[in-house]
Design an enzyme around this catalytic site. Structure first.
Site, PDB file in Angstrom:
ATOM      1  N   ASP A  75     -12.078  -1.981  39.800  1.00  0.00           N
ATOM      2  CA  ASP A  75     -12.055  -0.873  40.415  1.00  0.00           C
ATOM      3  C   ASP A  75     -12.035  -0.780  41.600  1.00  0.00           C
ATOM      4  O   ASP A  75     -11.122   0.015  42.840  1.00  0.00           O
ATOM      5  CB  ASP A  75     -13.181   0.608  40.913  1.00  0.00           C
ATOM      6  CG  ASP A  75     -13.163   1.099  39.193  1.00  0.00           C
ATOM      7  OD1 ASP A  75     -12.274   1.590  38.913  1.00  0.00           O
ATOM      8  OD2 ASP A  75     -14.471   1.957  39.223  1.00  0.00           O
TER       9      ASP A  75
ATOM     10  N   HIS B 256     -21.459  -5.785  39.335  1.00  0.00           N
ATOM     11  CA  HIS B 256     -21.344  -4.871  38.024  1.00  0.00           C
ATOM     12  C   HIS B 256     -22.983  -4.706  37.423  1.00  0.00           C
ATOM     13  O   HIS B 256     -23.240  -6.174  37.321  1.00  0.00           O
ATOM     14  CB  HIS B 256     -19.865  -5.439  37.598  1.00  0.00           C
ATOM     15  CG  HIS B 256     -19.870  -4.937  36.167  1.00  0.00           C
ATOM     16  ND1 HIS B 256     -20.625  -4.579  35.064  1.00  0.00           N
ATOM     17  CD2 HIS B 256     -19.114  -3.573  35.492  1.00  0.00           C
ATOM     18  CE1 HIS B 256     -19.832  -3.571  33.976  1.00  0.00           C
ATOM     19  NE2 HIS B 256     -18.642  -3.323  34.919  1.00  0.00           N
TER      20      HIS B 256
ATOM     21  N   HIS C 236     -19.786   4.667  38.943  1.00  0.00           N
ATOM     22  CA  HIS C 236     -19.267   4.604  37.804  1.00  0.00           C
ATOM     23  C   HIS C 236     -17.353   4.983  37.944  1.00  0.00           C
ATOM     24  O   HIS C 236     -16.679   4.200  39.389  1.00  0.00           O
ATOM     25  CB  HIS C 236     -19.215   5.425  36.533  1.00  0.00           C
ATOM     26  CG  HIS C 236     -19.170   4.842  34.912  1.00  0.00           C
ATOM     27  ND1 HIS C 236     -18.527   3.800  34.380  1.00  0.00           N
ATOM     28  CD2 HIS C 236     -19.361   5.970  34.280  1.00  0.00           C
ATOM     29  CE1 HIS C 236     -17.993   4.237  33.656  1.00  0.00           C
ATOM     30  NE2 HIS C 236     -18.151   5.318  33.434  1.00  0.00           N
TER      31      HIS C 236
END
Ligand code: CMC
Length: 430
Positions: free
Chosen positions: A365, A307, A266
């Site tokens: 990210d 994802h 995450h």
């Protein structure tokens, strides 16, 4: 409110008519709440791959088309025209503010930035090298000790004050954690500064000399916070909702969300991306690491790729990628090789059959860590930065969850695979 029904016939012929609900947009959902009563079975969906856990008005994602909207506004429009404080108002209140509403909201956030002085003492108990995410979670959890008796979740004013405190005080706690790590004095917040300017001064200024705030750094952080502000029922937000659904103090529910965010699958991925890029070292090693990521016997994954929801592209990654160029141009140019390595890795993976077949694209990210690094923020603080942006989403979801008159404690069921009934044996017979 049912728009249709879904007929489900069990192997023994019992038929259930399950209500189907349509949202504003996105797939319909089948209400299975009475399935157990009528057919004696539970549904099974580990990881909630196809399960809607609640009704929500806050954020919408279309993973196939790469769409992310807050309260109906595409994130690209908010990133181009808005700022984090205005987006926070939007997430919490449902609509964009008028000038007067925004001024009042901004003033409220600016004037709730200080911590109870006693809270700073918590930091003295941590070792100098404590991970800042652990400190953030612990100190935010401790807010429930300061604000318990006066917190009545059924009072809308209390729910507002909770959201304001979370938004206003998290940067102060985050900066204190960083200062502890580097052995510098805590810097108090400055309410004359904007949200990200104040954060930068609490992180990087020292009492001994003046500190000049870099406008590009403040702008970059503001953009990252907008992009991180909410992401519907992700792991940490679902954790906040679940912890809060028992009626627990909301500050402790936020602390639970921070803990959930920390994991590398995450929010912890931004830290893991940088560690991975440093391990790869230079472009000649990319092939080796891409092969490792494809090897099923090797646990290595390309961090910052893939994802659960986005199966085409992550719109946040597209926006951040552009900001990355600007930041590197203005700030620490020595990080350019790292950015070049990231870009090369992205290109190699995007052309690779394994990543194409599994719809694995760079996520938010992948680039955020490079920006944080260029701003002089250490790797261990990356996920803390994500938490600061996401804090408003957590607060908005907690408010929505607790205000829902049909709300229930979250309590999933299971498929039990343990031993069948057996009799207790005295210890000498085992
Ligand atoms: N590198 C290599 N293979 C991967 C990767 C990756 N980064 N991600 C998924 N796969 C493979 C995985 O091995 C699996 O293969 P198979 O079907 O042969 O078993 C397939 O793709 C599906 O993966 P999954 O783990 O079942 O998918 P998921 O939806 O449960 O996981 C994920 C999503 C984000 C946890 C995963 O893609 C991952 O671990 N990515 C790396 C960590 C990361 O970047 N996380 C940040 C997510 S974005 C920020 C946020 O929202 O918090």
């Amino acid at each position: 409110m049912s728009d249709d029904v879904y007929r489900l016939i069990s192997p023994s012929g019992t038929e259930s008519e399950l209500p189907v609900y349509s949202g504003t947009t996105g797939p319909d959902v089948i209400d299975i709440a009475r399935l157990y009563k009528e057919q004696g079975v539970f549904t099974y969906d580990p990881g909630f791959v196809a399960t809607g856990s609640c009704e929500s008005d806050i954020t919408f994602i279309d993973g196939e088309k790469g769409i992310l909207m807050y309260r109906g506004y595409p994130v690209e429009q908010l990133a181009a025209n808005s700022n984090f404080i205005e987006v926070s108002y939007l997430l919490l209140h449902g609509d964009l503010p008028t000038a007067a509403q925004l001024e009042k909201f901004d003033h409220t956030i600016r004037t709730h930035t200080m911590l109870n002085e006693g809270m700073l003492n918590f930091f003295k108990g941590f070792r100098y090298d404590a991970h800042p995410m652990a400190m953030l979670s612990a100190v935010v959890g401790s807010m429930s000790a300061y604000y318990h008796g006066e917190m009545d979740a059924s009072n809308p004013d209390h729910r507002d004050i909770f959201a304001h405190r979370i938004l206003a005080k998290l940067p102060t706690i985050a900066a204190a954690a960083y200062k502890l790590n580097i052995g510098q004095p805590f810097m108090y917040p400055r309410n004359d500064l904007g949200y990200t300017e104040n954060l930068l001064q609490m992180l990087f200024s020292v009492p001994a000399e003046p500190y000049e705030i870099d406008a590009v750094a403040a702008e970059a952080l503001d953009l990252l916070f907008i992009l991180h502000a909410d992401h519907e029922q992700n792991c940490s937000t679902s954790t906040v909702r679940m912890a809060g659904s028992s009626g627990a103090n909301p500050y402790s529910a936020i602390a639970a969300g921070i803990s959930a965010l920390w994991g590398p699958a995450h929010g912890g991925a931004n830290e893991a991306v940088l560690t991975m890029l440093e391990e790869i070292g230079d472009t000649s090693q990319i092939g080796k690491y891409v092969n490792k990521a494809k090897d099923k016997s090797d646990p290595f994954r390309l961090m910052g790729f893939g994802h659960r929801v986005y199966k085409n592209f992550d719109p946040r990654a597209t926006i951040i990628r552009e900001m990355c160029h600007r930041v590197l141009e203005k700030l620490h140019r020595e990080d350019t090789p790292l950015f070049d390595l990231a870009r090369e890795l992205e290109q190699v993976a995007l052309k690779d059959d394994y990543f194409i077949e599994k719809n694995l694209y760079p996520n938010v990210d992948f680039y955020s860590g490079i920006i944080y690094r260029a701003l002089g923020i250490p790797t261990s603080m990356f996920t803390v930065m994500f938490a600061l942006g996401r804090s408003v989403g957590w607060a908005a979801h907690w408010r929505e969850m607790i205000s829902d008159p049909a709300g229930k404690i979250a309590r999933p069921r299971q498929l039990y695979k343990g031993p069948a009934t057996r009799d207790y044996k005295p210890i000498e017979e085992r």
